[in-house]
Design a protein around this motif. Sequence first.
Motif: not given
Length: 322
Positions: A48, A53, A57-58, A61, A81, A86-88
Amino acid sequence: MIEDEAEHQITCVEDYLNFLQQFDAYRNQGKLFYRAQLASFQTVIPSIAHGKYSKLYEVKRLEKSNLVSGTDRFYNIAYGQHQGVPTRFLDFTVDPLVALFFAVSPTVREDSVIFIFIKPSLRREDLHIDLLTKLAFWGSTDFSSFVKSFNEQLSEPLSEHNALTLATKPVFVDRHSIVDAGNLRMCAQSGTFAICSNVIEDGRIKEISGIESTESFLTIAIPFEYKAKLRRELSDRNYTPDKMFADDRSREFPRFEKAKGSLQSISEIVDSNINRKGLYSKYGAHIALNGLFTVGEITEYARRFAYSRAEEEFGCGLHVIG
């Protein structure tokens, strides 16, 4: 950041496992985590955070991937994931051979690196993990409003200072606390995660932080030259694509990208000599190859070079041994 030279280099599975024996005490305590990636990626950051960033946006998604509808957001993110969302979250494994499998899997002609982190971990239901997971779904950059919302679920609310400490510190998740039988890939890969945190300044939630700056990690280089050999050794131990991707049994190791150019265009003679003794002549040369090649390809190029030089120097064929 990855230094110019990794701290160690391995060329066979047995040497790799022997090297790792020195960390058995940490493994037994559940403090050993492995991650593989291409050497060209100079930081350990989540997907992400690739590119620009923002908090909005996070969340978008996650919404686009329908990961906000489930009751357990940790498992929703974990599933996303492994489906390319896209992740943290950062993928890790507690099995060193799984890490090696992913180090040798890419098709590009490039070295890989295995990161080994020695870190304590927390159970999935820990407050720290819960806070970072919920922070992923928070659409505002106002940290105070997030803390207020998060505290609504707690019998003993966090102070903003304590919440800030948790929100800005990444955490590794205890592998044995993850119970998700439906995520076949994660089970097969002995997978777990590091959950990345945010930078928070003046009460505003800002960019995602990577974890390569945290203490207690080392790197192992996996040279491209030995990747084909390591694939074979892993297959002998049943670490194969159809096992690692348990939801897709048809998988095989993909072929490496084809080497570009002819023998003449990718090789350069550094020096050469001919020793003649009576009826016999011995030709020797040092050759520089421009690019990365497997050991098998290097051997084949050497044979082809020897045959071509025999024709040029002696006007005849040549029997090459080795």
